[in-house]
Design an enzyme around this catalytic site. Sequence first.
Site, mmCIF file in Angstrom:
data_model
loop_
_atom_site.group_PDB
_atom_site.id
_atom_site.type_symbol
_atom_site.label_atom_id
_atom_site.label_comp_id
_atom_site.label_asym_id
_atom_site.label_seq_id
_atom_site.Cartn_x
_atom_site.Cartn_y
_atom_site.Cartn_z
ATOM 1 N N PHE A 1 5.585 5.251 -8.846
ATOM 2 C CA PHE A 1 6.351 6.651 -8.930
ATOM 3 C C PHE A 1 5.997 4.850 -10.394
ATOM 4 O O PHE A 1 6.421 4.080 -10.518
ATOM 5 C CB PHE A 1 7.459 6.372 -8.331
ATOM 6 N N CYS B 1 3.727 2.996 -14.240
ATOM 7 C CA CYS B 1 3.173 2.479 -13.129
ATOM 8 C C CYS B 1 3.296 2.551 -11.847
ATOM 9 O O CYS B 1 2.865 2.015 -10.104
ATOM 10 C CB CYS B 1 5.121 1.526 -12.626
ATOM 11 N N HIS C 1 6.977 2.681 -2.744
ATOM 12 C CA HIS C 1 7.466 2.254 -3.997
ATOM 13 C C HIS C 1 8.611 1.150 -4.732
ATOM 14 O O HIS C 1 8.008 -0.361 -5.639
ATOM 15 C CB HIS C 1 7.093 3.409 -5.174
ATOM 16 N N LYS D 1 6.900 -5.109 -2.276
ATOM 17 C CA LYS D 1 7.358 -6.044 -3.496
ATOM 18 C C LYS D 1 7.953 -6.649 -3.474
ATOM 19 O O LYS D 1 8.758 -7.418 -4.507
ATOM 20 C CB LYS D 1 7.855 -4.595 -4.633
ATOM 21 N N HIS E 1 6.754 -6.245 -8.607
ATOM 22 C CA HIS E 1 6.303 -5.520 -9.317
ATOM 23 C C HIS E 1 5.192 -5.180 -10.245
ATOM 24 O O HIS E 1 5.216 -5.848 -11.178
ATOM 25 C CB HIS E 1 7.558 -4.674 -9.896
ATOM 26 N N PHE F 1 7.297 5.425 -15.092
ATOM 27 C CA PHE F 1 8.326 5.552 -16.203
ATOM 28 C C PHE F 1 8.058 6.880 -17.117
ATOM 29 O O PHE F 1 6.399 7.564 -16.726
ATOM 30 C CB PHE F 1 8.425 4.631 -17.265
#
Lengths: 82, 406
Positions: free
Chosen positions: B391, B162, B299, B329, B334, B393
């Site tokens: 940010f 992401c 984020h 968002k 997202h 995974f």
Amino acid sequence: MDINEIIEKTNHFLIEEIEVDPELISPTADLREDLGIDSLDFVDIVVLVERNFGFKIKAEEMTEVRTLEAFYQYIGKKLNTK
Amino acid sequence: MRRVVITGVGIYSCIGKNCTEVVDSLYHGRSGIGIDPARTEYGYRSPLTGIVTRPDLKGILDRKQRAFLPQEAEYAYISTIEALAQAGLDIAYFEQNEAGILFGNDSSAQAVVEAHETIKEKRDTVLVGAASVFHSMTSVVSMNLATILKLKGINFSVSGACASGSHAIGLGYLFIKHGLQEMVICGGAQEVNMVAMGSFDGISAFSTRVDEPAKASRPFDADRDGLVPSGGAATLILEEYEHAKKRGATILCEVAGYGFSSNGEHISQPSDRGSYVAMERALRDSGLLPKDIGYINAHATSTPIGDKFEAMAITQLFGENSVPVSSTKSMTGHECWMAGASELVYTILMMQNDFIAPNINFERPDEYSALLNIAAQRMDGRFDVALSNSFGFGGTNSALVIHQIK
């Protein structure tokens, strides 16, 4: 399936799916030189022939097929010999 | 030192199909979230998604160009054409001048699934057709746009979960800053379909507030229950400052700093430390101080744990109740691989139009978000410097600082 039906179906998917200019469609048109069909288009034509006529083109047989007329004849022959 | 500026932006998202529509949505705090009933039938916990329609490119691109574009590349084509128009660029320019492309993307799942289904049914790989191989690669956006636009510079895609879109911009900035390129088309793209997001739904990451879709994405709010997946594409034209001036291009802003870090910890759990390091590094790169930042585009995805760690990191670096913060968002959901790029576009659009978009649905702070200056309502007024966080995974973090050119 008679030859006129083959011609009609083939021209239809060439114009609609491959987006060949309808004005370029003529029996003597060369598939590669005149219609601009390249190797990736041929892969999609294999799929379209399978979908429209129910058989799979053999790549080695297609090397002999240069013109649209030859392509119609090739499809007719495959359908009758199936 | 070479400076890097942005001379064009384009956007295709669930809150608008171009910059004008998106500015209007951001200004009015309009959500782009809706329901896709097919997802429930397919087995999803949540049918919530950003609603993004596919553009019709027939008559715009020829068959061969269209055939190789899966949905995320179609979105990216539209956003890129918009960005190029703003920057005063076209294919004729790229035939004469070298430019690169770096796009963030981390999946192209639909083509893989469709190819598998065809092969399984027909027992024949040929019947998958010619386009599938290109559709199914994560570099599908950069490969197609480079071909269509006749680009001759750097050309690849960035997969950083992401944070993909943000890292793509960061890398484009570095390529130009270090003299390797004069211009790079940067961006991010995200497919919007059922097969791409099923496994994400499976880890209970998504909100299930299905009775109120527009209220489902609520970053920083105490009553949030997960993120809402979304997508589209965003494009930014990065260019060396003198090069842009010489061309007579309109300069929208300067990319002042890029910061990054890796948490080196959990695969899905974020970290305040990692987020802090990325933000601090971006600030240091820009030569600016925390007090110089006028707006933080967070984020914050609307997951309890992610929002918490970001709120902690922002408080550690900027102090309590300082810089205005909002997470767009809350309106877009997202946008995953695209988010880093789209959110920089949103930030630039706000900067140009003198407002900070609201973090809609922020009604009840928790103990961490209570320490932030969150724009629950739109804030009107000029800001000159902004920070955008992304940010992902694997603990990948990216932060970008932009400022107005005075």
